[in-house]
Scaffold this motif. Structure first.
Motif, PDB file in Angstrom:
ATOM      1  N   LEU A  19       0.830  -1.216   0.000  1.00 53.23           N
ATOM      2  CA  LEU A  19       0.000   0.000   0.000  1.00 53.23           C
ATOM      3  C   LEU A  19       0.857   1.255   0.000  1.00 53.23           C
ATOM      4  N   ALA A  20       1.954   1.241   0.752  1.00 54.40           N
ATOM      5  CA  ALA A  20       2.841   2.407   0.801  1.00 54.40           C
ATOM      6  C   ALA A  20       3.455   2.675  -0.571  1.00 54.40           C
ATOM      7  N   ALA A  21       3.902   1.612  -1.247  1.00 55.51           N
ATOM      8  CA  ALA A  21       4.498   1.780  -2.584  1.00 55.51           C
ATOM      9  C   ALA A  21       3.460   2.271  -3.584  1.00 55.51           C
ATOM     10  N   THR A  22       2.246   1.757  -3.473  1.00 51.76           N
ATOM     11  CA  THR A  22       1.181   2.166  -4.396  1.00 51.76           C
ATOM     12  C   THR A  22       0.790   3.617  -4.157  1.00 51.76           C
ATOM     13  N   ARG A  23       0.673   4.005  -2.893  1.00 50.70           N
ATOM     14  CA  ARG A  23       0.317   5.402  -2.592  1.00 50.70           C
ATOM     15  C   ARG A  23       1.434   6.358  -3.012  1.00 50.70           C
ATOM     16  N   HIS A  24       2.685   5.929  -2.815  1.00 53.01           N
ATOM     17  CA  HIS A  24       3.797   6.774  -3.250  1.00 53.01           C
ATOM     18  C   HIS A  24       3.733   6.998  -4.759  1.00 53.01           C
ATOM     19  N   TRP A  25       3.498   5.925  -5.521  1.00 55.80           N
ATOM     20  CA  TRP A  25       3.371   6.044  -6.981  1.00 55.80           C
ATOM     21  C   TRP A  25       2.216   6.977  -7.349  1.00 55.80           C
ATOM     22  N   LEU A  26       1.080   6.811  -6.671  1.00 56.19           N
ATOM     23  CA  LEU A  26      -0.080   7.644  -6.985  1.00 56.19           C
ATOM     24  C   LEU A  26       0.221   9.114  -6.725  1.00 56.19           C
ATOM     25  N   THR A  83     -11.584   2.419  -7.160  1.00 59.41           N
ATOM     26  CA  THR A  83     -10.872   1.343  -6.468  1.00 59.41           C
ATOM     27  C   THR A  83      -9.604   0.978  -7.221  1.00 59.41           C
ATOM     28  N   LEU A  84      -8.511   0.779  -6.481  1.00 58.44           N
ATOM     29  CA  LEU A  84      -7.282   0.218  -7.033  1.00 58.44           C
ATOM     30  C   LEU A  84      -7.146  -1.198  -6.492  1.00 58.44           C
ATOM     31  N   LEU A  85      -7.266  -2.186  -7.386  1.00 60.08           N
ATOM     32  CA  LEU A  85      -7.148  -3.599  -7.035  1.00 60.08           C
ATOM     33  C   LEU A  85      -5.739  -4.045  -7.421  1.00 60.08           C
ATOM     34  N   ILE A  86      -4.935  -4.384  -6.415  1.00 57.08           N
ATOM     35  CA  ILE A  86      -3.487  -4.557  -6.579  1.00 57.08           C
ATOM     36  C   ILE A  86      -3.121  -6.038  -6.481  1.00 57.08           C
ATOM     37  N   PHE A  87      -2.256  -6.503  -7.401  1.00 52.69           N
ATOM     38  CA  PHE A  87      -1.875  -7.921  -7.465  1.00 52.69           C
ATOM     39  C   PHE A  87      -0.356  -8.081  -7.334  1.00 52.69           C
ATOM     40  N   PRO A  88       0.177  -8.035  -6.113  1.00 52.78           N
ATOM     41  CA  PRO A  88       1.626  -8.131  -5.942  1.00 52.78           C
ATOM     42  C   PRO A  88       2.202  -9.513  -6.230  1.00 52.78           C
ATOM     43  N   ARG A  89       1.354 -10.543  -6.264  1.00 57.68           N
ATOM     44  CA  ARG A  89       1.838 -11.914  -6.420  1.00 57.68           C
ATOM     45  C   ARG A  89       1.500 -12.510  -7.785  1.00 57.68           C
ATOM     46  N   ALA A  90       0.860 -11.769  -8.656  1.00 62.08           N
ATOM     47  CA  ALA A  90       0.389 -12.324  -9.926  1.00 62.08           C
ATOM     48  C   ALA A  90       0.815 -11.451 -11.100  1.00 62.08           C
ATOM     49  N   PHE A  91       0.849 -12.089 -12.277  1.00 65.61           N
ATOM     50  CA  PHE A  91       0.995 -11.376 -13.551  1.00 65.61           C
ATOM     51  C   PHE A  91       2.275 -10.555 -13.653  1.00 65.61           C
ATOM     52  N   ALA A  92       3.403 -11.161 -13.279  1.00 65.76           N
ATOM     53  CA  ALA A  92       4.686 -10.470 -13.422  1.00 65.76           C
ATOM     54  C   ALA A  92       4.976 -10.169 -14.891  1.00 65.76           C
ATOM     55  N   ASP A  93       4.467 -11.021 -15.780  1.00 65.82           N
ATOM     56  CA  ASP A  93       4.662 -10.830 -17.220  1.00 65.82           C
ATOM     57  C   ASP A  93       3.565  -9.911 -17.753  1.00 65.82           C
ATOM     58  N   ALA A 120      -9.430   0.267 -15.955  1.00 67.73           N
ATOM     59  CA  ALA A 120      -8.159   0.684 -16.547  1.00 67.73           C
ATOM     60  C   ALA A 120      -7.067  -0.190 -15.932  1.00 67.73           C
ATOM     61  N   SER A 121      -5.882  -0.201 -16.546  1.00 64.79           N
ATOM     62  CA  SER A 121      -4.835  -1.099 -16.048  1.00 64.79           C
ATOM     63  C   SER A 121      -3.477  -0.405 -15.994  1.00 64.79           C
ATOM     64  N   PHE A 122      -2.676  -0.861 -15.022  1.00 58.28           N
ATOM     65  CA  PHE A 122      -1.299  -0.398 -14.838  1.00 58.28           C
ATOM     66  C   PHE A 122      -0.438  -1.621 -14.537  1.00 58.28           C
ATOM     67  N   HIS A 123       0.849  -1.513 -14.869  1.00 57.55           N
ATOM     68  CA  HIS A 123       1.744  -2.670 -14.680  1.00 57.55           C
ATOM     69  C   HIS A 123       3.180  -2.171 -14.612  1.00 57.55           C
ATOM     70  N   PRO A 124       4.049  -2.866 -13.850  1.00 60.70           N
ATOM     71  CA  PRO A 124       5.457  -2.437 -13.775  1.00 60.70           C
ATOM     72  C   PRO A 124       6.175  -2.446 -15.119  1.00 60.70           C
ATOM     73  N   ALA A 143       3.240   1.106 -12.880  1.00 61.50           N
ATOM     74  CA  ALA A 143       2.980   1.171 -11.444  1.00 61.50           C
ATOM     75  C   ALA A 143       3.871   0.144 -10.754  1.00 61.50           C
ATOM     76  N   PRO A 144       3.994   0.210  -9.431  1.00 61.35           N
ATOM     77  CA  PRO A 144       4.876  -0.749  -8.752  1.00 61.35           C
ATOM     78  C   PRO A 144       4.389  -2.193  -8.822  1.00 61.35           C
ATOM     79  N   TYR A 145       3.085  -2.394  -9.054  1.00 61.22           N
ATOM     80  CA  TYR A 145       2.495  -3.737  -9.133  1.00 61.22           C
ATOM     81  C   TYR A 145       1.441  -3.747 -10.235  1.00 61.22           C
TER      82      TYR A 145
END
Length: 196
Positions: A19-26, A83-93, A120-124, A143-145
């Protein structure tokens, strides 16, 4: 005789760090570079819902997405606008993540929410069509995730009316990134954002 290894459990997700990394990016990128002029208002009013999903597959993503689409549509917009739905463990590709958007959009239609909500979508490693992976313009959506951003159509319409040049945001953002360059982007993101 060697004992079979127990199946390794994944490391627990540090939700606060995500959450901290996501808020920092935002705050630093999206608002700080004005990549989305609509973001500051909902951030300032604390109307953004952040959800960290533990899932590592498409089925889990769709289950989490269904829950969050229902939650958003059932919640007063004055309380939660987006809403920001964040997936830190999925979809690295990125390409795998991009492919899942078809199923996300299909779910939206199956729930009869097309025209009420959008995704909408964001990805590292976000990459626009007709760009190279290293092109700095791609950083407008990095985005970070992996993140699915759930928006209300009514809010998008209001924001578009308030910003008549909304169609030019994409081009302006690309120019912002070209002006910053890779080093400028990294330096910008290293700095702490206010109230971050």
């Amino acid at each position: 005789m060697p004992q079979p290894r127990a199946s390794e459990q994944p490391e627990p997700i540090d939700h606060e760090a995500v959450l901290a990394a996501t808020r920092h990016w935002l705050v630093r990128a999206v608002i700080g570079l004005n990549l989305c002029p609509f973001a500051k208002g909902v951030h300032t009013k604390d109307q953004i819902r952040y959800v960290v999903s533990e899932t590592s597959d498409v089925e889990g993503m769709l289950a989490a997405l269904e829950t969050e689409l229902r939650t958003l549509v059932d919640t007063d917009p004055d309380s939660v606008d987006t809403t920001l739905l964040i997936f830190p463990r999925a979809f690295a590709d990125f390409l795998e993540f991009n492919d899942t958007l078809f199923f996300a959009e299909r779910l939206l239609a199956q729930m009869r929410l097309t025209g009420e909500l959008q995704i909408a979508s964001f990805h590292p490693h976000y990459q626009f069509a007709d760009t190279e992976p290293g092109d700095v313009e791609n950083y407008t959506n990095r985005a970070p995730y992996p993140i699915l951003h759930l928006l209300r159509e009514s809010s998008v319409e209001r924001a578009t009316q308030a910003f008549p040049d909304a169609a030019e945001i994409y081009e302006r953002n690309q120019e912002t990134m070209r002006r910053l360059g890779h080093e400028g982007w990294r330096a910008w993101m290293r700095e702490q954002a206010p109230r971050d």
